[in-house]
Design an enzyme around this catalytic site. Structure first.
Site, PDB file in Angstrom:
ATOM      1  CE  LYS A 246      -3.052   3.146   2.624  1.00 32.93           C
ATOM      2  NZ  LYS A 246      -4.297   2.883   4.240  1.00 32.93           N
ATOM      3  CG  ASP A 251      -5.499   7.801   4.498  1.00 36.82           C
ATOM      4  OD1 ASP A 251      -6.417   8.873   3.852  1.00 36.82           O
ATOM      5  OD2 ASP A 251      -5.814   6.880   6.089  1.00 36.82           O
ATOM      6  CE  LYS A 258      -6.438   8.756   8.376  1.00 27.17           C
ATOM      7  NZ  LYS A 258      -7.398   7.854   8.464  1.00 27.17           N
ATOM      8  CG  ASP A 269      -1.942   5.061   4.452  1.00 26.57           C
ATOM      9  OD1 ASP A 269      -1.439   3.762   5.783  1.00 26.57           O
ATOM     10  OD2 ASP A 269      -3.061   5.657   4.155  1.00 26.57           O
ATOM     11  CG  ASP A 329      -9.282   7.715   6.434  1.00 24.09           C
ATOM     12  OD1 ASP A 329      -8.669   7.733   6.011  1.00 24.09           O
ATOM     13  OD2 ASP A 329      -9.756   7.601   7.858  1.00 24.09           O
ATOM     14  CD  GLU A 331      -6.708   5.634   2.396  1.00 27.07           C
ATOM     15  OE1 GLU A 331      -7.412   5.984   3.320  1.00 27.07           O
ATOM     16  OE2 GLU A 331      -5.723   5.603   2.555  1.00 27.07           O
ATOM     17  NE  ARG A 333     -11.004  -0.742   3.818  1.00 25.43           N
ATOM     18  CZ  ARG A 333     -11.364  -1.063   4.471  1.00 25.43           C
ATOM     19  NH1 ARG A 333     -12.495  -2.210   5.012  1.00 25.43           N
ATOM     20  NH2 ARG A 333     -10.468  -1.099   6.432  1.00 25.43           N
TER      21      ARG A 333
END
Ligand code: BES
Ligand code: ZN
Ligand code: ZN
Length: 497
Positions: A246, A251, A258, A269, A329, A331, A333
């Site tokens: 990933k 993020d 967030k 991230d 959020d 994201e 996946r």
């Protein structure tokens, strides 16, 4: 020229200290030889580190024992304030070679632990505040035979790989964005024999229908990019392994922004990507013979703009499966959906993904542990053994079929959150991903799948283990480099089988 003295490093235990010439002194100092307890004697330049692990009760936790890597980190921590350049490691039963072929793993872990603890992310510190220390490690004569050319090569390669991974994760999202990170990947791999790097820009992603990656990266001033590096040794290839990471260089959460202090640290991230990149680079330097290795990552920034993707969007992923967005959020996946589908179509023997995927993972297993899920008992057992041998804490989590319904949607194939909310969020995320390693579920006709296959796959949620600033045993805040050494070791083992 003054020659700086060498600090002698002794590992001792609660028994050996009793008969030691300095036993009285140890007693006075309340030094009992317990695990990670350290005592430095400035007059004689001697450092004693304890190895007796006191367990509170009978335990089956394989990680409740003495780990050479931790002890190495402790050695450095204990003398980090002392002026020194040279260490001399003394012989110890911990380093007695087992019957296994290859390098002395305990000694290697111990030295790697020292080296990693001596490295710190200093890029933005004033030179006099920089903490990284250049040190030389020597071995007492008895240990010298272990320091073979192969040992030295592996130690240096693993050390460099972990430093690379940790540097990338620790650096700012301004410095490491989809554009600059791609440049770094290209630079680092440019001169490597048998390595090719391919990247897909947004136009190409659109052509391919990689909408998971496109939607997530859409609001950023940097276009998302898909990176595929291949390492193909010249010998006969008997195994193919895909390493997927990933790669969210930031993020912010997107429109589901967030809050409550959850945004700081989200530079980490891309931790999965940096982990797999470190592993891939190390492998490209370690003379694989029969294993083809693929590194796949999607570099994107989850930001906010008028171009943001939205909750309520439905994304047709590369596999053709549709995904209802319920939270921008979740994201990671969405990008992994496209990466894993692509990996599966390469028809590999194994796919391993690493991702800072869920906060739920940190809640469930803390920031010491990686959570491992898999659709293959054989693959997960073999990887877990390696993680254990390398002392990298990893928890096995089942694929909870009973929860699979939670990731489906009324109006699309899947939804990107879970209908049971925060409950076992790391497990439902793993279930979501499993839909993209099973070609029986694919419905993108352009892919022309005639004999659908299910790939052997392991998912590593490293949200806690790759980055922490609280209990880091490395005496350094931020990125840990955890998982790199196990994954390199595991691929090397596969290559020998
Ligand atoms: N990148 C985060 C997960 C994360 C959290 C990594 C803490 C490292 C430390 C991920 O993209 C995320 O935000 N996940 C959400 C998913 C939820 C909205 C379903 C989460 O875990 O809260
Ligand atoms: Zn997120
Ligand atoms: Zn994320």
């Amino acid at each position: 020229m003054s020659i700086s003295p060498s600090i002698k490093v002794f590992l001792v235990n609660s028994e050996t200290i009793k008969t030691h010439p300095k036993s009285q002194f140890f007693k006075q100092q309340k030094f009992e030889g317990s695990y990670r307890q350290a005592l430095y004697l400035a007059e004689s330049s001697e450092l004693f580190v304890g190895t007796t692990y006191k367990s509170v009760s009978q335990t089956t936790d394989p990680f409740a024992r003495v780990w050479a890597y931790d002890l190495g980190a402790k050695v450095f921590e204990a003398i980090s304030k002392v002026e020194f350049e040279n260490l001399e490691i003394q012989a110890n039963e911990l380093f007695q070679k087992s019957d296994e072929a290859g390098v002395n793993n305990s000694l290697l872990q111990f030295m790697l632990g020292i080296l990693q603890a001596s490295w710190n992310f200093d890029k933005y510190l004033a030179p006099k505040k920089a903490k990284t220390k250049k040190i030389n490690i020597a071995l007492v004569d008895e240990l010298k035979p272990y320091f073979t050319a192969d040992f030295e090569k592996l130690l240096n390669t693993l050390n460099d790989a972990q430093v690379l991974t940790r540097s990338l994760i620790n650096d700012t999202p301004e410095a490491i964005n989809p554009k600059t990170y791609l440049e770094i990947i290209n630079q680092e791999l440019e001169s490597k024999p048998n390595v090719t790097v391919e990247s897909f820009d947004a136009t190409k992603l659109e052509e391919l229908g990689m909408n998971g990656i496109l939607f997530v990266g859409r609001a950023s001033r940097y276009q998302p990019v898909f990176v595929h590096a291949t390492l193909k040794p010249e010998g006969e290839i008997t195994k193919k392994i895909c390493l997927v990471g990933k790669g969210l260089t930031y993020d912010s959460g997107g429109l589901d922004i967030k809050t409550d202090g959850h945004m700081p640290t989200m530079k980490c991230d891309m931790g999965g990507s940096a982990t797999m990149f470190g592993v891939f680079k190390a492998l490209s330097e370690l003379n694989l013979e029969h294993t083809e290795v693929h590194f796949l990552t999607a570099l994107a920034e989850n930001m906010v703009s008028e171009n943001s993707y939205k909750a309520d969007d439905i994304i047709t992923s590369y596999s053709g499966q549709t995904i209802e967005v319920r939270n921008t959020d979740a994201e990671g996946r969405l990008t992994l959906a496209d990466l894993l589908a692509y990996a599966t179509l390469l028809n590999p023997d194994y796919i391993i993904d690493a991702a800072t995927l869920t906060g739920a993972c940190v809640v469930a297993v803390s920031d010491y542990y990686t959570s491992l899920m898999s659709n293959s008992k054989e693959l997960s057992t073999s990887l877990l053994q390696t993680f254990e041998k390398q002392g990298e804490m990893t928890v096995y989590n089942q694929m909870p079929e009973v929860l699979r319904e939670a990731v489906t949607s009324q109006i699309a194939d899947l939804n990107n959150t879970s209908s049971i909310g925060r409950l076992a969020g790391h497990l439902t995320a793993g279930l979501f991903l499993s839909h993209f390693v099973d070609q029986n579920l694919f419905r993108n006709e352009k892919l022309q799948i005639t004999e659908p296959k299910v790939s052997n796959w392991v998912h590593l949620d490293i949200a806690g283990s790759s980055f922490n600033d609280k209990h880091n045993p490395l005496n350094a805040n931020g990125a840990t480099g955890q998982s790199v050494r196990s994954l390199v070791t595991w691929v090397l083992e596969q290559d020998k089988q």
